[in-house]
Design a protein around this motif. Structure first.
Motif, PDB file in Angstrom:
ATOM      1  N   UNK A 178      45.382  40.059  37.143  1.00  0.00           N
ATOM      2  CA  UNK A 178      45.561  40.842  38.526  1.00  0.00           C
ATOM      3  C   UNK A 178      44.035  41.206  39.131  1.00  0.00           C
ATOM      4  N   UNK A 179      43.390  41.775  38.310  1.00  0.00           N
ATOM      5  CA  UNK A 179      42.091  42.421  38.877  1.00  0.00           C
ATOM      6  C   UNK A 179      41.167  41.253  38.974  1.00  0.00           C
ATOM      7  N   UNK A 180      41.124  40.152  38.220  1.00  0.00           N
ATOM      8  CA  UNK A 180      40.370  39.159  38.256  1.00  0.00           C
ATOM      9  C   UNK A 180      40.676  38.187  39.473  1.00  0.00           C
ATOM     10  N   UNK A 181      42.074  38.194  39.656  1.00  0.00           N
ATOM     11  CA  UNK A 181      42.349  37.445  40.958  1.00  0.00           C
ATOM     12  C   UNK A 181      42.130  38.038  42.075  1.00  0.00           C
ATOM     13  N   UNK A 182      42.098  39.368  42.141  1.00  0.00           N
ATOM     14  CA  UNK A 182      41.747  40.210  43.362  1.00  0.00           C
ATOM     15  C   UNK A 182      40.219  40.229  43.564  1.00  0.00           C
ATOM     16  N   UNK A 183      39.455  40.261  42.633  1.00  0.00           N
ATOM     17  CA  UNK A 183      37.797  39.975  42.618  1.00  0.00           C
ATOM     18  C   UNK A 183      37.640  38.784  43.179  1.00  0.00           C
ATOM     19  N   UNK A 184      37.999  37.446  42.867  1.00  0.00           N
ATOM     20  CA  UNK A 184      37.851  36.262  43.474  1.00  0.00           C
ATOM     21  C   UNK A 184      38.423  36.244  44.683  1.00  0.00           C
ATOM     22  N   UNK A 185      39.455  36.783  45.016  1.00  0.00           N
ATOM     23  CA  UNK A 185      39.758  36.890  46.556  1.00  0.00           C
ATOM     24  C   UNK A 185      38.968  37.874  47.307  1.00  0.00           C
ATOM     25  N   UNK A 186      38.391  38.689  47.129  1.00  0.00           N
ATOM     26  CA  UNK A 186      37.680  39.392  47.814  1.00  0.00           C
ATOM     27  C   UNK A 186      36.072  38.927  48.001  1.00  0.00           C
TER      28      UNK A 186
END
Length: 370
Positions: A178-186
């Motif tokens: 989840x955190x890496x998906x959020x990082x890539x989205x940001x």
């Protein structure tokens, strides 16, 4: 200083020409100049007549001996890329043609035709930047669609999986997803940048710069010296302070990192300079006043292969760099109807940010320049 007499030469009405015309005597003293040459040489005829041409500059890429040799050989000489730096720091790039003249007195004379090419190059650079910005947004919009949709699915699946896992220790893995998906989205959001005009307020530019320098001094190598050269008459500028602060921080941090990576931290110096320009044209729009913020460093310079694509996203000269800093900076500056340009050579790189003073009124949620 005695004025050199050029009246023995027949001179046409050169004041009607857009090309600068300068007539030199055998000692390379100015003995005639037309109106266009006054603009190129940044001085009036009354003041400059009789003055040695090369005494006007602190630096000239054209050596005086080139003209002297042309006089001796009675040969024409030309150059399409001559840099002159005046004693006040003003820099011009000119192309010239020099040809010897035969005066009635028999004294050696030389005629210079000067054309300033800075403006032409600046227009070409502005067009290139516009193309880069459009191309970058086109690329990123495509990437956003192709990346953000699958990322949303991965994130949602990880959340559902976390709810089904009995072993709480396994939540570390789903949290990581989840955190890496959020990082890539940001990351994609940062590449896109906001198309909406941020909230703006009248702000002291120097206060913003001071915050940038404070952060940079904590992050940069401690031996890098920061110098300030502020114009105290600079009026407050209506801007989105947070955005301009981030844009400037990106430029300053790039400068400090370039100095450190080149092993020059012990001699490293970054100068932040502010000035006001009047009657400035940016992307075809004329503004009565512009604030100019300049960040100058004595690092190794921008690599030649990056100069044409410097503001593209994902273009970086550093190993591990994201290549987003200058792309974000350019986007913020464009949101303020401004322009960013870079002048770079080994030992001196200058980023100049032009921010126009725009009178605005609030109508139906939109800002309108007067």
């Amino acid at each position: 200083m005695a004025k050199t007499d050029c009246t023995n030469l027949v001179q046409p009405d050169w004041d009607q020409l857009l090309t600068g015309i300068v007539q030199l005597d055998e000692h390379l003293h100015i003995c005639y100049m037309n109106a266009a040459a006054e603009t190129v040489l940044d001085g009036s005829r009354k003041r400059l007549l009789g003055t040695p041409l090369f005494s006007l500059f602190s630096y000239s890429s054209l050596e005086p001996e080139v003209l002297r040799q042309a006089l001796r050989d009675q040969q024409s000489v030309s150059d399409s890329d001559v840099t002159w730096i005046f004693h006040d720091g003003q820099r011009v790039t000119i192309e010239f043609v020099a040809q010897p003249l035969a005066a009635k007195s028999g004294a050696a004379q030389m005629l210079l035709e000067l054309r300033q090419v800075d403006q032409i190059r600046r227009i070409n650079q502005e067009n290139s930047q516009q193309q880069q910005l459009q191309a970058a947004h086109s690329i990123v919009r495509g990437l956003a669609h192709e990346i953000k949709n699958p990322l949303g699915g991965l994130r949602g699946a990880a959340q559902l999986l976390a709810g089904e896992l009995a072993d709480k220790q396994l939540h570390d893995y789903t949290d990581l997803i989840i955190s890496q998906a959020d990082r890539l989205r940001n990351l994609v959001d940062r590449m896109l940048g906001s198309h909406e005009l941020p909230d703006r307020a009248a702000t002291n530019v120097h206060e913003v710069i001071e915050r940038v320098i404070a952060v940079a001094q904590l992050s940069a190598a401690p031996k890098i010296k920061f110098e300030r050269d502020y114009d105290p008459s600079l009026p407050e500028l209506t801007m989105a302070a947070d955005g301009i602060e981030q844009a400037l921080l990106n430029v300053v941090m790039n400068a400090s990192e370039a100095i450190v990576d080149a092993g020059l931290a012990d001699q490293g110096e970054i100068i932040v300079r502010t000035r006001v320009l009047h009657q400035q044209t940016l992307y075809g729009q004329r503004y009565r006043r512009c604030a100019v913020i300049e960040v100058q460093d004595n690092g190794p310079g921008v690599p030649e292969q990056l100069k044409e694509t410097l503001f593209y996203p994902m273009v970086s000269g550093r190993a591990g760099g994201t290549g987003l800093g200058l792309a974000i900076t350019q986007n913020v500056v464009h949101q303020h109807a401004g322009k960013i340009e870079v002048l770079s050579e080994a030992g001196c790189t200058r980023f100049l940010i032009y921010l126009p003073y725009i009178e605005t009124r609030h109508t139906n949620g939109a800002d309108h320049a007067k």
